[in-house]
Write a protein that holds these residues in place. Structure first.
Motif, short mmCIF file in Angstrom:
data_model
loop_
_atom_site.label_atom_id
_atom_site.label_comp_id
_atom_site.label_asym_id
_atom_site.label_seq_id
_atom_site.Cartn_x
_atom_site.Cartn_y
_atom_site.Cartn_z
N ARG A 104 42.21 17.40 -20.37
CA ARG A 104 43.25 17.49 -19.35
C ARG A 104 42.65 18.05 -18.07
O ARG A 104 41.89 19.02 -18.09
N THR A 105 42.96 17.45 -16.94
CA THR A 105 42.48 17.93 -15.65
C THR A 105 43.36 19.08 -15.16
O THR A 105 44.24 19.55 -15.87
N SER A 106 43.15 19.49 -13.92
CA SER A 106 43.97 20.57 -13.35
C SER A 106 45.42 20.13 -13.13
O SER A 106 46.29 20.96 -12.85
N ASP A 107 45.69 18.83 -13.24
CA ASP A 107 47.07 18.33 -13.22
C ASP A 107 47.44 17.96 -14.66
O ASP A 107 46.75 17.15 -15.29
N PRO A 108 48.50 18.52 -15.21
CA PRO A 108 48.80 18.31 -16.63
C PRO A 108 49.12 16.88 -17.02
O PRO A 108 49.09 16.55 -18.21
N ALA A 109 49.41 16.01 -16.06
CA ALA A 109 49.71 14.61 -16.38
C ALA A 109 48.50 13.70 -16.16
O ALA A 109 48.62 12.48 -16.31
N ILE A 110 47.35 14.28 -15.80
CA ILE A 110 46.16 13.48 -15.53
C ILE A 110 45.02 13.94 -16.43
O ILE A 110 44.76 15.15 -16.56
N TRP A 111 44.34 12.99 -17.03
CA TRP A 111 43.25 13.25 -17.98
C TRP A 111 41.97 12.60 -17.46
O TRP A 111 42.01 11.75 -16.57
N ALA A 112 40.84 12.96 -18.04
CA ALA A 112 39.57 12.32 -17.66
C ALA A 112 38.65 12.27 -18.87
O ALA A 112 38.67 13.15 -19.74
N ALA A 113 37.82 11.22 -18.92
CA ALA A 113 36.88 11.06 -20.03
C ALA A 113 35.69 10.22 -19.56
O ALA A 113 35.78 9.44 -18.61
N GLY A 114 34.57 10.38 -20.26
CA GLY A 114 33.37 9.59 -19.96
C GLY A 114 32.47 10.27 -18.94
O GLY A 114 32.51 11.48 -18.74
N ASP A 115 31.64 9.46 -18.29
CA ASP A 115 30.64 9.96 -17.35
C ASP A 115 31.22 10.85 -16.26
O ASP A 115 30.53 11.72 -15.73
N CYS A 116 32.47 10.60 -15.88
CA CYS A 116 33.04 11.31 -14.73
C CYS A 116 33.56 12.70 -15.08
O CYS A 116 33.85 13.50 -14.18
N ALA A 117 33.67 13.02 -16.36
CA ALA A 117 34.37 14.24 -16.78
C ALA A 117 33.40 15.35 -17.16
O ALA A 117 32.42 15.11 -17.88
N SER A 118 33.67 16.56 -16.71
CA SER A 118 32.92 17.73 -17.18
C SER A 118 33.84 18.58 -18.02
O SER A 118 35.02 18.77 -17.68
N PHE A 119 33.32 19.09 -19.12
CA PHE A 119 34.16 19.75 -20.11
C PHE A 119 33.43 20.94 -20.74
O PHE A 119 32.20 21.02 -20.69
N PRO A 120 34.16 21.88 -21.34
CA PRO A 120 33.52 23.04 -21.96
C PRO A 120 32.79 22.66 -23.25
O PRO A 120 33.30 21.87 -24.06
N PHE A 121 31.59 23.25 -23.41
CA PHE A 121 30.76 22.95 -24.58
C PHE A 121 29.86 24.15 -24.85
O PHE A 121 29.00 24.49 -24.04
N GLN A 122 30.09 24.81 -25.98
CA GLN A 122 29.25 25.93 -26.42
C GLN A 122 29.02 26.95 -25.30
O GLN A 122 27.90 27.35 -25.02
N GLY A 123 30.10 27.36 -24.67
CA GLY A 123 30.02 28.41 -23.68
C GLY A 123 29.56 27.99 -22.30
O GLY A 123 29.40 28.82 -21.41
N GLN A 124 29.36 26.70 -22.11
CA GLN A 124 28.97 26.20 -20.80
C GLN A 124 29.85 24.99 -20.45
O GLN A 124 30.68 24.58 -21.24
N ARG A 125 29.67 24.46 -19.26
CA ARG A 125 30.39 23.26 -18.87
C ARG A 125 29.38 22.15 -18.68
O ARG A 125 28.39 22.31 -17.95
N ILE A 126 29.58 21.02 -19.33
CA ILE A 126 28.60 19.93 -19.27
C ILE A 126 29.30 18.60 -18.96
O ILE A 126 30.52 18.48 -19.05
N ARG A 127 28.48 17.65 -18.61
CA ARG A 127 28.91 16.27 -18.43
C ARG A 127 27.90 15.41 -19.15
O ARG A 127 26.69 15.52 -18.91
N LEU A 128 28.35 14.58 -20.08
CA LEU A 128 27.45 13.76 -20.88
C LEU A 128 27.49 12.31 -20.42
O LEU A 128 28.56 11.70 -20.37
N GLU A 129 26.31 11.78 -20.11
CA GLU A 129 26.19 10.39 -19.69
C GLU A 129 25.70 9.57 -20.87
O GLU A 129 24.50 9.33 -21.02
N SER A 130 26.61 9.18 -21.74
CA SER A 130 26.20 8.41 -22.91
C SER A 130 27.36 7.59 -23.43
O SER A 130 28.53 7.94 -23.24
#
Length: 403
Positions: free
Chosen positions: A265-291
């Motif tokens: 979920r993005t900073s707007d509760p009705a908008i989501w993001a996934a894939g290359d464009c999205a950064s998300f929490p992962f093991q205590g950090q924020r990452i973006r995965l290009e795969s």
């Protein structure tokens, strides 16, 4: 159930809409893509497709009939120019569409060379979309001379295809070594030797100063060390940037991509993001995965959450690259490693195991699917491996899974 709109018809977007229908959503779905082609897989573009070993139709993730049969409105060759989160609308051409929930799967853009050094000349190519590769393919013929700018995986894959087609290849990398940003020196050394054995002139700590042209087409290059090259075409592989323009204009929070919570979920509760464009929490950090695996898995979790699942996305990073007769498989993320253990097999077979203290972080496996499989299962389970067993090429790795 309302109207769900998905902007971006790549791997993530196609996976998301398919998952919505599979999980029983019976409202309206609109998938909007800027390219004219049906949603397709990107990895073969710079490999089998460019080599002429794969037909265009085989790139498509699903036949056109799938979208009609599943009542998914597929709008191709259309660009969304604005999102209004307050009104819950997107502007697409002259049309304004209203949504109940919106997902951004806008992917990424290839970085281009500056026009000031010749980046906009004819004969200068990037490798990202179908149109890019279709434009480049006629150039990749025996006897031509290519300059590859960038020693990451995209540049190395392009170099491999060109060399296999009989093109004379010079590859330049500004950093001290190829793959410096993503891999250990051991992996860099492996691929430097591999490309050298196929005749690629690989130059590290050397950048591009400028391109030379005649009548608007590239004919040569001046490198940062002062050397001059005659070239017939140039392939630019200097990375990608997340496509965040729409999100930024809509006022969504950005942080190395479109910032999401653990559920997508993005900073707007009705908008989501996934894939290359999205950064998300992962093991205590924020990452973006290009795969591709991340694009599929994250998009499917977002689809579930759009339907109310409230499920966190737990990434299990893995990647691959094909170069010549070598298949590289990568499990995990090597960020913060302090030790690399080498497992040397026969011929080109090898794997490099990344540790931080005693913890296994990642594995780079070349032509060694067993090492990759064991490493991935250990990493996904949060386990580690005995470095002495890893380093012994005669030791069986499978018992590590029972430790």
């Amino acid at each position: 159930m309302g109207h769900f709109i998905v902007i971006g018809a790549g791997q993530a977007g196609a996976s998301l809409v398919a998952k919505l229908r599979k999980d029983g959503f019976d409202g309206d779905i609109t998938l909007i893509g800027a390219e004219d082609a049906l949603p397709y897989q990107r990895p073969p573009l710079s490999k089998a497709y460019l080599l002429g070993e794969m037909e265009k139709e085989r790139l498509y993730l699903r036949p056109e009939s799938f979208y009609a049969e599943n009542n998914i409105s597929l709008r191709l060759g259309e660009t969304v120019t604005a999102i209004d989160p307050t009104a819950k609308t997107v502007t697409c051409g002259t049309e304004v569409l209203t949504y109940d929930q919106l997902a951004l799967t806008t992917g990424s853009h290839p970085r281009h060379l500056p026009a000031a050094i010749g980046g906009d000349l004819d004969g200068v190519h990037v490798v990202r979309g179908l149109a890019d590769v279709d434009a480049m393919a006629p150039e990749v013929t025996s006897g031509k001379r290519a300059l590859i700018v960038g020693g990451g995986y995209i540049g190395l894959e392009a170099a491999a295809v060109c060399a296999k087609r009989g093109v004379s290849v010079v590859l330049v990398e500004m950093a001290d070594r190829i793959l410096q940003r993503v891999a250990a020196p051991e992996t860099s050394n492996y691929f430097r030797a591999l490309h050298g054995s196929h005749g690629v002139d690989l130059r590290e700590s050397v950048g591009l100063d400028r391109l030379i042209a005649e009548a608007g087409r590239v004919t040569g290059a001046v490198l940062s060390d002062g050397s001059n090259l005659a070239v017939d075409f140039v392939v630019v592989g200097v990375g990608i940037s997340p496509a965040t323009e729409l999100a930024k204009a809509a006022g969504l929070s950005l942080e190395n991509g479109i910032q999401t919570d653990a559920q997508g979920r993005t900073s707007d509760p009705a908008i989501w993001a996934a894939g290359d464009c999205a950064s998300f929490p992962f093991q205590g950090q924020r990452i973006r995965l290009e795969s591709v695996p991340n694009a599929i898995d994250q998009a499917e979790v977002v689809a579930q959450n759009m339907l109310g699942a409230n499920k966190d996305y737990t990434a299990q990073p893995w990647f691959w690259s094909d170069q010549y007769d070598v298949k590289l498989q990568i499990a995990g993320l090597n960020t913060g490693y302090d030790r690399v253990v080498t497992r040397q097999g026969q011929g080109r077979q090898a794997s490099f195991w990344y540790f931080k203290d005693a913890q296994l972080l990642a594995v780079d496996a070349m032509n060694d699917p067993r090492a990759y499989m064991v490493g991935k299962r250990l990493i996904d389970a949060g386990k580690t491996a005995d470095p002495a067993v890893v380093a012994d090429p005669d030791a069986d790795l499978k018992p590590l899974l029972k430790a």
